[in-house]
Design an enzyme around this catalytic site. Structure first.
Site, PDB file in Angstrom:
ATOM      1  N   TYR A 243      -2.901  -3.408 -10.344  1.00  0.00           N
ATOM      2  CA  TYR A 243      -3.470  -2.173 -10.869  1.00  0.00           C
ATOM      3  C   TYR A 243      -3.388  -2.090 -12.390  1.00  0.00           C
ATOM      4  O   TYR A 243      -4.176  -1.396 -13.026  1.00  0.00           O
ATOM      5  CB  TYR A 243      -2.841  -0.953 -10.175  1.00  0.00           C
ATOM      6  CG  TYR A 243      -3.460  -0.727  -8.816  1.00  0.00           C
ATOM      7  CD1 TYR A 243      -4.667  -0.052  -8.690  1.00  0.00           C
ATOM      8  CD2 TYR A 243      -2.881  -1.249  -7.668  1.00  0.00           C
ATOM      9  CE1 TYR A 243      -5.274   0.121  -7.454  1.00  0.00           C
ATOM     10  CE2 TYR A 243      -3.479  -1.093  -6.425  1.00  0.00           C
ATOM     11  CZ  TYR A 243      -4.683  -0.399  -6.322  1.00  0.00           C
ATOM     12  OH  TYR A 243      -5.288  -0.245  -5.103  1.00  0.00           O
ATOM     13  N   HIS A 398       0.902   3.055  -4.690  1.00  0.00           N
ATOM     14  CA  HIS A 398       0.667   1.635  -4.403  1.00  0.00           C
ATOM     15  C   HIS A 398       1.931   0.782  -4.428  1.00  0.00           C
ATOM     16  O   HIS A 398       1.849  -0.446  -4.366  1.00  0.00           O
ATOM     17  CB  HIS A 398      -0.374   1.076  -5.373  1.00  0.00           C
ATOM     18  CG  HIS A 398      -1.756   1.604  -5.101  1.00  0.00           C
ATOM     19  ND1 HIS A 398      -2.385   1.427  -3.888  1.00  0.00           N
ATOM     20  CD2 HIS A 398      -2.619   2.329  -5.859  1.00  0.00           C
ATOM     21  CE1 HIS A 398      -3.578   2.002  -3.916  1.00  0.00           C
ATOM     22  NE2 HIS A 398      -3.750   2.566  -5.093  1.00  0.00           N
TER      23      HIS A 398
END
Lengths: 724, 724
Positions: A243, A398
């Site tokens: 990410y 996440h």
């Protein structure tokens, strides 16, 4: 007038230092002189945009969610607007300007008719897309293409597109979606970037200020604040490498626009140059081009990704750092702008230097106080050794439940592995390409990681809210040559249990590199069942214990928390708590040798149970299970690389461990791991856990007097040559 | 005198066309002018031989079996003798000649003291080694090195080495071991090569004649006869590619010596140039550099192997075929002789051309009448498609029970795979590196291959003697572009069962390549259980049936004949005999779609059960099970490659099959496979099994009139566009 507008646009979004607006023949001539990487990029862009032009302008009324037709078409459109504008600027071919203009006029007709997207999934609803994030991405891309062609439009068309597309889109993102806009979150970065770049292009200072300082212009939110809160002081983004790569793009692209329009802000020097640091950190978080896959990550994501083509080009434009050129060379891609041209030219001029991959400690959290990711590296080049110790914070939604987990790369391969996300991105048959149910039931579970699991439950009981409140403490880090160390602890993963893990990469005479000493200790006032899994890559060669094997009927290890996904191949009771397992991967042997402070059960298993849809990869693991009535578990292990197998030459060297024995003791708080090699040589790896480099320590142990200074040391012990 | 001896030696074993015996400075100068590949070879040889010289001459009394110390030392010695001689000739450095001379004098002291090797395992006992084969290999290598330095020795030393090493060794191989020497077998090739080359060097015509014509000089045995009986007319060696590579070396090396000493024999034209044909066939039996792994084969064996460095160099010396240079380029190796220098020079001069990998039918057996291996290729370059149909004979002891089996390579990978041998070569922990028990229980078993298994027993009931008596009949072969075919039958794998398999690689409009149509028919007067396994490589994406899954307790498929090694993941009853399975490998999707003439059970499984020592690789398979009371089973399947997945770019295309339906019918002896695509397009693959290319065929089927000529055709059927 036109010329002025062009200059404004150029200032806003980065003019090429070439004959922009040159007549076509000249442009073609110029194009022939472009360096190869840039010329290839032009060809690639032409192929895409020419294909889009051939299809005609298609701007459908928004209808479908992610992956559906209208979603994908609007994504293709914003790519075509951006690339079309760039192609016009580079080639001077009017048809690209015309196409982008026509496309934007269609959007001008559509946009005023739009309300909330019909496929809204939650409160973050978009207009063109089901989620506001995608609308922001649309704006970031489209405003770049518009800047490149805006000057070619009639006054009327320009006004119409300004008002009915870009002002409306910016308004939607910054006013209607103010809740998202004012978050300290990656989604807000996209929104502020789109709005801010629109402000620069339209000369709307209010828009720019809101983007930079938040909608109330207080600076409590907005882009500048995001650069301060979303990265750690070491440029680490808390969700993890996969990410971080994604988050980086709007930061870099908007910063590039700020630098050109408002150089006095010195945005690239803001917070000690955090954005350039974040870019370099992103690259550091990779091995052989692939990102470390911890947390939710698609394992095949590499530096060859659109976000980093932009990022490397912009950073190179700022720094002229020749080591970034070697990354561009690996990517074999760049972008169609002034920065990309500079990258391509300097690459062609042979200015690239190797990127300095190295050991480093990356603190996590805005203040750098929410744990850390430690990277220990040894050697050079694509086959170097890299150890990753994940002592960072949860990483928002996440993150996985894997405190103090680790990975090891060697010889070009991931030897001790992280599963990454359970997801087949964009593959329809696999839940439409979304995260699979097994992402929760396996990939996030603690037992799916190389970390300690207590009582067969995940860290923080798998509760992301609880997990987000605390993080490990990085106790020590050293990148000293021949004895690199990372040590960390956490007392909140399980109530009442303190876990400490020390990973050491020592050089030991008589043994090959890499070697990893792994010391795990858990303390609790209560009895617990401690499980220490090691997820390795390779094929088993041998083990030194006699297990009970489940060769004709393979059971599952447990019921929940990931255990239901583990097949049990064999299990062995090791009364003395010791054992060793050797496997081979890619022509290299690895032996995992361990000792614990009491009896162990060693379980040889494989992922993939309770998986009727074949969603999981099937990968081996060894799990060391220690039942400790007094709550205190000690695991010490050595991962030893040795020898080689060359199937082509039919040559095998040192397929068996060079170590005869490993003994672990704890004396006065010091960990002592004594190794006896097959040659008879003996060594102790002594760990005081005392960071004072000058402090002397010594212990006596079974006739050995072991003295050292500092946190840890390799100490030669008496003991003759036992074998030739 | 010395000069004469040198010339004799040069004639015997291939002088370099360079200033041999040049003084060192000159040699160094010359060396600097060597082409890169040759110069690198010199460096490599020096590193090895200089290391050996540093260790001193070590010639131990023979004691250990294969892999043991004395075994390995004598192997290293013959390499050092060969390379030392070559280095002396190339560099002119006297120390290499001295070293080889000293080494051979040590052997002269040892050899007369030797009787049978103490670790003899069978009647083929050696002197220096436990097996006579190794003694022959020693001689083939050592005589080459001796030839290079013999002239530098004193008369006494030369006589001593001639008599006490080479004459004794030749005598041992050709007289004491006459039984081996006179076989028509690869081991005899090594023996005759060693003896013959010794004969040339010593000027002993009797020795040469016995090598060429057998010990009775009748020509019934000996080297020449071996060239006639050990390869098929197409240059195929019956044991398979892995052993073909091994067998080739003594053939090529001895032939090279014959050509130089006795050019009138025209050995390279013997039997239509069989040796050069065999060399090229060896290369054809590979994909992306790796040999097709059928029969006992180490899967990581590639063209980068010592035997083929010699083979390519000698063949190039004979032919100057520029396509062989591209193989040398891939190998990045050559040999230290005149041929190697020619290869390296011409490679450096840019003369290489691509090797013409192509479709071809390789007959098996000395007369070409013992079945065949069919290779169907499509496309160019390393990612081309290759289908291998194994319709060959047993292949002596190293054959598997896999009549009519097949493999498919595509996109650089082995998609439909052969297990190869169950063996970890030279890895001590795995049964000392020998063939594992699982080589018999799994790797050789029929169910471990992509072939039809009847009543859960292996072909010929796994009896190698029975299996060696018969072979399949290749019925048809066509390499026609867009419709390649191999068809074969066998009636002896199972008593009373006739099996016929037709593999077709067609082009079908609307579908991607490759496509493989697989038609299997079995006929018997008795009821049978027919199992058709497909061992594929990849991760399951989806299947169109609802199986019973064994997700929490995994059973084994059977008790014996390889079935005991198959884990059952899931099984589905398919009443209509139809189904489809899609997997992904390396960014490419593959769908296996099948139809049978009655109900099927589809079993999804994996190898690796009943394997407590983790000797097996764990690889997926689908097995189609048909119980046919009337003894007649028909399986028709389509293997369809489609789409792509690019994890880096996050792009997925056509992850689902483009085929809606597959129906198989047999009408008047013709197989008709009708495909309905998702577009609504319809096609039939019609197979008459009539090899006459001019004969017209037609059938009517459910409203379709299907007409074609020849063995097979793709016929477009009526049917509109169903979907966009």
């Amino acid at each position: 007038m036109k010329r002025t507008a062009l200059l404004a646009a150029a200032a806003a979004l980065g003019a090429l230092p070439l004959p922009a607006m040159a007549a076509a023949p000249q442009a073609v001539e110029a194009q022939q002189q472009f360096p190869p990487l840039f010329a290839a990029e032009i060809e690639r862009a032409k192929e895409f945009v020419d294909g889009m032009i051939a299809e005609g302008v298609v701007v459908p009324v928004p209808k479908d969610p992610g992956g559906g037709y209208t979603h994908e078409q609007h994504k293709r459109n914003y790519r075509a607007i951006q690339l079309g504008g760039q192609l016009f600027r580079v080639t001077g071919e009017q048809r690209y300007a015309d196409y982008v203009g026509q496309m934007l006029l269609e959007y001008a007709a559509l946009y005023p008719t739009l309300g909330d997207h019909p496929a809204r999934a939650n409160q973050n609803v978009g207009r063109l897309f089901w989620q506001v994030l995608n609308d922001a991405m649309w704006l970031v891309h489209a405003v770049q293409g518009y800047a490149d062609i805006r000057d070619t439009l009639s006054v009327e068309d320009r006004q119409r597109i300004d008002d009915d597309v870009f002002r409306r889109a910016a308004d939607f993102l910054s006013v209607d979606s103010q809740r998202t806009f004012d978050r300290i979150h990656n989604h807000a970065t996209w929104a502020t970037a789109g709005v801010g770049m629109t402000g620069y292009l339209l000369g709307d200072q209010d828009m720019v200020d809101r983007a930079l300082l938040g909608s109330d212009k207080s600076g409590e939110t907005g882009f500048l604040r995001q650069t301060e809160l979303l990265f750690s002081p070491d440029g680490y983004y808390t969700e993890g490498p996969y990410y971080q790569r994604f988050a980086l793009l709007p930061f870099m692209v908007f910063a590039d626009a700020i630098e050109r329009n408002d150089p006095g802000r010195k945005i690239f020097e803001h917070r000690g140059g955090i954005l350039l640091k974040a870019l370099r950190t992103t690259v550091q978080l990779s091995y052989r081009g692939y990102f470390f896959p911890f947390n939710d990550a698609i394992r095949d994501k590499s530096l060859k990704t659109a976000e980093l083509y932009e990022g490397i080009a912009i950073a190179y434009g700022q720094t002229r750092d020749p080591t970034l050129l070697s990354i561009a060379e690996y990517q074999d891609r760049t972008v169609l702008g002034a920065n990309g041209l500079q990258v391509a030219s300097d690459l062609a001029a042979g200015k690239a230097e190797p990127f300095p991959f190295r050991s480093l400690l990356l603190s996590d959290g805005p203040d750098g106080k929410q744990g850390a990711v430690a990277i220990l590296r040894r050697g050079e080049g694509p086959n170097h050794t890299a150890l990753v110790a994940k002592n960072s914070s949860q990483g928002m939604g996440h993150g996985h439940f894997d405190k103090l987990a680790w990975q090891l790369y060697d010889n070009g391969n991931e030897i001790v592995r992280d599963y990454g996300a359970a997801r087949f991105l964009n593959i329809e048959a696999k839940e439409g390409g979304r995260y699979l149910p097994e992402n929760t039931t396996w990939a996030k579970a603690s037992v799916a990681h190389n970390t300690l699991v207590v009582d067969q439950r995940s860290h923080f009981d798998g509760d992301v809210d609880v997990a987000s409140e605390t993080w490990p403490e990085q106790l020590y880090f050293s990148d000293a040559e021949g004895l690199q160390v990372s040590s960390a602890r956490i007392d909140s993963a399980y109530p009442g249990v303190v876990i400490r893990r020390t990973l050491i990469m020592p050089d030991v005479p008589g043994l090959e590199a890499p070697l990893v000493i792994d010391l795990v200790r858990a303390d609790s006032a209560d009895p617990h069942l401690y499980d220490l899994p090691l997820h390795y890559s390779g094929h088993i060669m041998e083990f030194d214990f006699a297990p009970q094997s489940h060769v004709a009927n393979r059971p599952v290890l447990g019921e929940a928390n990931g255990y239901q996904h583990i097949w049990v191949d064999a299990e062995a009771s090791l009364d003395d708590g010791r054992g060793a397992l050797t496997w081979i991967l890619d022509g290299r042997f690895y032996t995992y040798r361990f000792d614990s402070n009491g009896p162990l059960t060693a379980i040889l298993g494989e992922s993939g149970a309770n998986d009727p849809d074949f969603n999981l990869r099937r990968e081996p693991l060894i799990l060391l299970r220690a039942k400790r009535g007094n709550g205190a578990a000690r695991f010490a292990s050595l991962l030893e690389a040795h020898g080689s197998y060359d199937g082509a030459a039919e040559q095998t060297v040192a397929s068996r461990s060079r170590v005869e024995n490993l003994e672990h003791d704890v004396i006065d708080g010091s960990d002592i791991v004594r190794l006896t090699l097959k040659t008879g040589q003996r060594f102790a790896i002594a760990v005081s856990h005392d960071p004072d480099p000058a402090r002397a320590h010594s212990v006596s142990l079974g006739g050995d007097r072991i003295a050292w200074t500092g946190f840890a040391a390799v100490v030669a012990l008496a003991g003759g040559e036992k074998r030739k």
